[in-house]
Design an enzyme around this catalytic site. Structure first.
Site, PDB file in Angstrom:
ATOM      1  N   GLU A 160      22.609   6.626  -5.793  1.00 22.80           N
ATOM      2  CA  GLU A 160      22.466   5.394  -5.008  1.00 22.80           C
ATOM      3  C   GLU A 160      23.682   5.158  -4.108  1.00 22.80           C
ATOM      4  O   GLU A 160      23.545   4.699  -2.987  1.00 22.80           O
ATOM      5  CB  GLU A 160      22.218   4.183  -5.916  1.00 22.80           C
ATOM      6  CG  GLU A 160      20.818   4.139  -6.514  1.00 22.80           C
ATOM      7  CD  GLU A 160      19.689   4.148  -5.471  1.00 22.80           C
ATOM      8  OE1 GLU A 160      19.934   3.760  -4.308  1.00 22.80           O
ATOM      9  OE2 GLU A 160      18.579   4.566  -5.815  1.00 22.80           O
ATOM     10  N   CYS A 180      -2.760   7.112   5.901  1.00 23.38           N
ATOM     11  CA  CYS A 180      -2.168   6.056   5.070  1.00 23.38           C
ATOM     12  C   CYS A 180      -3.187   5.516   4.055  1.00 23.38           C
ATOM     13  O   CYS A 180      -4.291   5.115   4.431  1.00 23.38           O
ATOM     14  CB  CYS A 180      -1.673   4.923   5.968  1.00 23.38           C
ATOM     15  SG  CYS A 180      -0.958   3.565   5.032  1.00 23.38           S
ATOM     16  N   CYS A 229      -3.995  -2.992   6.212  1.00 28.09           N
ATOM     17  CA  CYS A 229      -2.762  -3.181   6.994  1.00 28.09           C
ATOM     18  C   CYS A 229      -2.988  -4.177   8.134  1.00 28.09           C
ATOM     19  O   CYS A 229      -3.802  -3.938   9.032  1.00 28.09           O
ATOM     20  CB  CYS A 229      -2.292  -1.838   7.553  1.00 28.09           C
ATOM     21  SG  CYS A 229      -0.831  -2.002   8.599  1.00 28.09           S
TER      22      CYS A 229
HETATM   23  S1  SF4 Z   1       1.366   0.853  10.013  1.00 32.25           S
HETATM   24 FE1  SF4 Z   1       0.003   0.215   8.354  1.00 32.25          FE
HETATM   25  S2  SF4 Z   1      -1.625   1.735   8.363  1.00 32.25           S
HETATM   26 FE2  SF4 Z   1       0.030   2.580   9.565  1.00 32.25          FE
HETATM   27  S3  SF4 Z   1       1.212   3.802   8.100  1.00 32.25           S
HETATM   28 FE3  SF4 Z   1       2.123   1.769   8.128  1.00 32.25          FE
HETATM   29  S4  SF4 Z   1       1.148   0.628   6.486  1.00 32.25           S
HETATM   30 FE4  SF4 Z   1      -0.105   2.424   6.891  1.00 32.25          FE
END
Ligand code: SF4
Length: 258
Positions: A4, A170, A176
């Site tokens: 760390e 993702c 998101c």
């Molecule tokens: S912006 Fe949103 S969808 Fe794109 S990688 Fe990041 S968390 Fe995932």
């Protein structure tokens, strides 16, 4: 704790080999405490921000004298150690001891900003809203909380990267907020990283590099010889002396000898 400290300002790829060598050489706090601080600074080599080596050494002395040679497992005790701030204490609790602690590094903060707050990037400093959001997301169980922090950090570091987030791969793309809004640029100031080239940090690094390579004292003339800026040299030298990173000797300067 060693990892760390090293990771505070340096990427994993550069830290890993140094961390392995370091633990081979000094497997316990007592081993490090018994070595001269100059050895710690010397072996920090090119990880950057070498004050961390001195603070790690100071911490190892305290761990040996006050904590029976062990890393303590409470936030208050950890944060009392030199070089341990809020983030480092929280990360040690989560990743070394599997405790429920709020870890807010740059990767987790970017992920929270995008996926939950719908912003393109995080603010320069942590706000109360962000802290409350992160606290609310942290699972209640100790182990789950530690795993959540590690997973969020990885997601931020590997998928939701600062420059080129890989939204198509993702796992939380459907949840998101930023993605669902079409990824607009937010009107939030960005933290500006100062340039290394020509900086005081570079001059300090240059002086320390010469002293690391010499077991004995190095004359002022030798130190100043290749400096591109006399005034910067004087300031960097004064800073290093003031911080105890170097010492004045009869013939010039050296790393601390005690
Ligand atoms: S912006 Fe949103 S969808 Fe794109 S990688 Fe990041 S968390 Fe995932």
């Amino acid at each position: 704790m060693v990892s760390e400290f090293m990771l505070q300002q340096t990427p994993v790829i550069r830290v890993q080999p140094k961390w392995e060598q370091w633990l081979k050489r000094w497997p316990t706090p007592k081993d490090l405490a018994e070595s001269p601080v100059a050895e710690a600074i010397r072996h920090w080599e090119n990880l950057g921000y070498p004050r961390r080596a001195k603070r790690l050494h100071e911490s190892s002395v305290i761990l040996t004298q006050k904590f029976n040679g062990e890393v303590p497992q409470t936030f208050e005790e950890l944060i009392s150690l030199p070089g341990v701030g809020e983030y480092t204490a929280s990360a040690i609790l989560a990743f070394a001891f599997g405790q429920r602690s709020l870890v807010l590094d740059v990767n987790i903060r970017r992920l929270l900003a995008r996926a939950w707050l719908g912003q393109s990037h995080q603010a320069p400093t942590i706000s109360a809203i962000e802290r409350a959001l992160a606290k609310g997301l942290l699972p209640i169980g100790e182990q789950q909380a530690a795993i959540w922090s590690a997973a969020a950090m990885e997601l931020g570091a590997i998928i939701c990267t600062a420059r080129d987030p890989s939204c198509s791969t993702c796992p939380i793309v459907n949840d998101c907020n930023w993605f669902s809004q079409g990824k607009p640029n937010s009107d939030i100031p960005k933290k500006i990283q100062g340039r290394y080239e020509g900086s005081m940090r570079q001059e300090r690094g240059r002086i320390l590099k010469i002293l690391r390579e010499h077991q004995n004292s190095t004359s002022r003339g030798q130190l100043v010889k290749q400096s591109p800026d006399q005034q910067k040299f004087e300031t960097a030298l004064a800073q290093l002396l003031n911080e105890g990173m170097i010492e004045k000797t009869r013939g010039g300067y050296s790393l601390p000898r005690s």
